[in-house]
Design a protein around this motif. Structure first.
Motif, PDB file in Angstrom:
ATOM      1  N   MET A  81       0.850  -1.192   0.000  1.00 49.32           N
ATOM      2  CA  MET A  81       0.000   0.000   0.000  1.00 49.32           C
ATOM      3  C   MET A  81       0.883   1.238   0.000  1.00 49.32           C
ATOM      4  O   MET A  81       1.973   1.235   0.573  1.00 49.32           O
ATOM      5  N   LYS A  82       0.436   2.279  -0.637  1.00 54.34           N
ATOM      6  CA  LYS A  82       1.162   3.534  -0.707  1.00 54.34           C
ATOM      7  C   LYS A  82       0.381   4.636  -0.003  1.00 54.34           C
ATOM      8  O   LYS A  82      -0.839   4.544   0.173  1.00 54.34           O
ATOM      9  N   PRO A  83       1.086   5.710   0.409  1.00 51.93           N
ATOM     10  CA  PRO A  83       0.393   6.775   1.141  1.00 51.93           C
ATOM     11  C   PRO A  83      -0.687   7.448   0.316  1.00 51.93           C
ATOM     12  O   PRO A  83      -0.632   7.482  -0.919  1.00 51.93           O
ATOM     13  N   ALA A  84      -1.665   7.988   1.016  1.00 55.33           N
ATOM     14  CA  ALA A  84      -2.610   8.891   0.372  1.00 55.33           C
ATOM     15  C   ALA A  84      -1.861  10.162  -0.023  1.00 55.33           C
ATOM     16  O   ALA A  84      -0.842  10.507   0.584  1.00 55.33           O
ATOM     17  N   PRO A  85      -2.305  10.890  -1.021  1.00 54.20           N
ATOM     18  CA  PRO A  85      -1.588  12.101  -1.450  1.00 54.20           C
ATOM     19  C   PRO A  85      -1.454  13.106  -0.300  1.00 54.20           C
ATOM     20  O   PRO A  85      -2.379  13.299   0.491  1.00 54.20           O
ATOM     21  N   PHE A  86      -0.278  13.717  -0.218  1.00 51.97           N
ATOM     22  CA  PHE A  86      -0.057  14.781   0.773  1.00 51.97           C
ATOM     23  C   PHE A  86       0.949  15.775   0.221  1.00 51.97           C
ATOM     24  O   PHE A  86       1.761  15.451  -0.654  1.00 51.97           O
ATOM     25  N   ALA A  87       0.909  16.997   0.753  1.00 50.27           N
ATOM     26  CA  ALA A  87       1.863  18.037   0.377  1.00 50.27           C
ATOM     27  C   ALA A  87       3.067  17.985   1.316  1.00 50.27           C
ATOM     28  O   ALA A  87       2.964  17.535   2.461  1.00 50.27           O
ATOM     29  N   TYR A  88       4.204  18.452   0.820  1.00 49.69           N
ATOM     30  CA  TYR A  88       5.464  18.421   1.575  1.00 49.69           C
ATOM     31  C   TYR A  88       6.000  19.834   1.717  1.00 49.69           C
ATOM     32  O   TYR A  88       6.010  20.610   0.747  1.00 49.69           O
ATOM     33  N   GLY A 123       6.588   7.176   8.565  1.00 49.76           N
ATOM     34  CA  GLY A 123       6.690   6.557   7.246  1.00 49.76           C
ATOM     35  C   GLY A 123       5.810   5.321   7.100  1.00 49.76           C
ATOM     36  O   GLY A 123       4.958   5.253   6.186  1.00 49.76           O
ATOM     37  N   PRO A 124       5.960   4.315   7.980  1.00 47.33           N
ATOM     38  CA  PRO A 124       5.077   3.152   7.886  1.00 47.33           C
ATOM     39  C   PRO A 124       3.600   3.503   8.085  1.00 47.33           C
ATOM     40  O   PRO A 124       2.729   2.902   7.445  1.00 47.33           O
ATOM     41  N   MET A 125       3.327   4.474   8.958  1.00 51.19           N
ATOM     42  CA  MET A 125       1.926   4.857   9.171  1.00 51.19           C
ATOM     43  C   MET A 125       1.331   5.479   7.916  1.00 51.19           C
ATOM     44  O   MET A 125       0.149   5.257   7.596  1.00 51.19           O
ATOM     45  N   LEU A 126       2.137   6.246   7.173  1.00 47.73           N
ATOM     46  CA  LEU A 126       1.667   6.803   5.906  1.00 47.73           C
ATOM     47  C   LEU A 126       1.413   5.691   4.893  1.00 47.73           C
ATOM     48  O   LEU A 126       0.386   5.675   4.202  1.00 47.73           O
ATOM     49  N   ASN A 127       2.367   4.762   4.811  1.00 49.17           N
ATOM     50  CA  ASN A 127       2.231   3.684   3.832  1.00 49.17           C
ATOM     51  C   ASN A 127       1.003   2.812   4.097  1.00 49.17           C
ATOM     52  O   ASN A 127       0.364   2.310   3.164  1.00 49.17           O
ATOM     53  N   LEU A 128       0.700   2.606   5.367  1.00 50.74           N
ATOM     54  CA  LEU A 128      -0.471   1.799   5.729  1.00 50.74           C
ATOM     55  C   LEU A 128      -1.751   2.626   5.780  1.00 50.74           C
ATOM     56  O   LEU A 128      -2.819   2.095   6.085  1.00 50.74           O
ATOM     57  N   ARG A 129      -1.616   3.910   5.533  1.00 50.39           N
ATOM     58  CA  ARG A 129      -2.739   4.852   5.563  1.00 50.39           C
ATOM     59  C   ARG A 129      -3.399   4.929   6.937  1.00 50.39           C
ATOM     60  O   ARG A 129      -4.577   5.283   7.062  1.00 50.39           O
ATOM     61  N   MET A 130      -2.590   4.610   7.967  1.00 51.05           N
ATOM     62  CA  MET A 130      -3.052   4.849   9.335  1.00 51.05           C
ATOM     63  C   MET A 130      -2.978   6.329   9.660  1.00 51.05           C
ATOM     64  O   MET A 130      -3.648   6.810  10.571  1.00 51.05           O
ATOM     65  N   ALA A 131      -2.120   7.057   8.959  1.00 51.79           N
ATOM     66  CA  ALA A 131      -2.052   8.514   9.055  1.00 51.79           C
ATOM     67  C   ALA A 131      -2.222   9.070   7.651  1.00 51.79           C
ATOM     68  O   ALA A 131      -1.592   8.589   6.705  1.00 51.79           O
ATOM     69  N   GLN A 132      -3.082  10.079   7.510  1.00 47.12           N
ATOM     70  CA  GLN A 132      -3.342  10.668   6.194  1.00 47.12           C
ATOM     71  C   GLN A 132      -3.347  12.198   6.305  1.00 47.12           C
ATOM     72  O   GLN A 132      -4.366  12.860   6.086  1.00 47.12           O
ATOM     73  N   PRO A 133      -2.195  12.787   6.678  1.00 50.24           N
ATOM     74  CA  PRO A 133      -2.139  14.246   6.783  1.00 50.24           C
ATOM     75  C   PRO A 133      -2.184  14.892   5.405  1.00 50.24           C
ATOM     76  O   PRO A 133      -1.722  14.320   4.413  1.00 50.24           O
ATOM     77  N   GLY A 134      -2.734  16.085   5.357  1.00 51.52           N
ATOM     78  CA  GLY A 134      -2.743  16.820   4.099  1.00 51.52           C
ATOM     79  C   GLY A 134      -1.400  17.454   3.803  1.00 51.52           C
ATOM     80  O   GLY A 134      -1.059  17.710   2.648  1.00 51.52           O
TER      81      GLY A 134
END
Length: 269
Positions: free
Chosen positions: A1-8, A35-46
């Motif tokens: 799984m890959k992260p949901a889109p977010f700005a950097y 990093g792992p939380m983003l990949n698993l979409r447990m975190a989805q910050p904008g």
């Protein structure tokens, strides 16, 4: 799984970083947790704010009897001796047993503490020290005693508009005794029970029991644990109802072994 889109974003200074955090950005330093939380979409910050390049975010500064460790200082830097003296020897012993070297090359002491995973090494150890977490917010720096910094599972005393900037610890005399024991099913895994005991000459010994699926349990006066580890471990565990028998057995062993190491004057463990 890959992260949901977010700005950097990569803020150039602390005011810019605080402005980003105030707008809802998620801070990131070493990225070993987020990093792992983003990949698993447990975190989805904008928006993710990269703090790694901020002035004095990493590194060590000693002034008087206090060592200030930048929150962005890596586990590897601490393992390799960036912190001086007896304090440095103790912290290096903790750092070298965190996960694996590639993780230690990127992970940071402040990121680990602020993430507040109950099984994390710095969460389990730093409350034993008579020091402070230094939070930075719009009103400036605020010092929070380490024994009260982690308030729950993934919860800290940081306010929504604050970021952890540094950890301040006292330099320790050479005679300081230390015991630290944790149980992992295999190398590099998170602990299932951790205990440590710090005995500074002229002060009441301090201990912590942690990695029990809750906030760490600081023991501000561990004199009884040093004097009678078996009986005091039983008494402390009686204050933690609901532990499964196997977890209680590990916690009891952790307390006994940490106390035994400190009593024997072992430098690190």
């Amino acid at each position: 799984m890959k992260p949901a889109p977010f700005a950097y974003a990569r803020p150039a200074d602390w005011p810019a970083a605080l402005a980003l955090l105030g707008s809802g950005a998620r801070p990131v330093a070493g990225g070993q947790s987020i990093g792992p939380m983003l990949n698993l979409r447990m975190a989805q910050p904008g928006l993710v704010a990269d703090l790694r390049h901020l002035p004095e975010f990493g590194g060590i500064a000693v002034q008087g009897g206090t060592c200030r460790i930048g929150a962005g200082t890596t586990h590897a830097a601490i393992e390799d001796g960036a912190v001086p003296g007896r304090l440095g020897a103790i912290l290096a012993g903790v750092a070298r047993r965190i996960a694996y070297r590639p993780v230690r090359n990127r992970g940071t002491i402040g990121g680990s503490l602020a993430h507040a995973d109950p099984a994390a090494d710095w969460v389990a150890v730093l409350p034993a020290f008579p020091g402070h977490a230094v939070a930075l917010g719009p009103a400036g720096e605020r010092r929070i005693p380490l024994a009260g910094f982690v308030t729950g599972i993934f919860e800290t005393a940081l306010r929504p508009e604050e970021v952890l900037r540094a950890i301040e610890l006292p330099l320790l005399p050479p005679e300081t005794r230390w015991g630290h024991w944790k149980f992992c099913r295999k190398p590099g895994e998170f602990s299932k029970a951790t205990a440590c005991l710090l005995a500074i000459p002229g002060q009441a010994p301090r201990a912590v029991l942690a990695a029990l699926d809750g906030p760490p349990l600081p023991i501000p006066d561990a004199t009884a644990l040093l004097a009678a580890p078996e009986a005091e471990a039983d008494r402390l565990l009686a204050t933690l109802p609901g532990l499964e028998p196997w977890r209680a057995a590990l916690a009891r062993t952790a307390l006994r072994r940490a106390a035994g190491m400190a009593a024997a004057g072992m430098p690190t463990a």
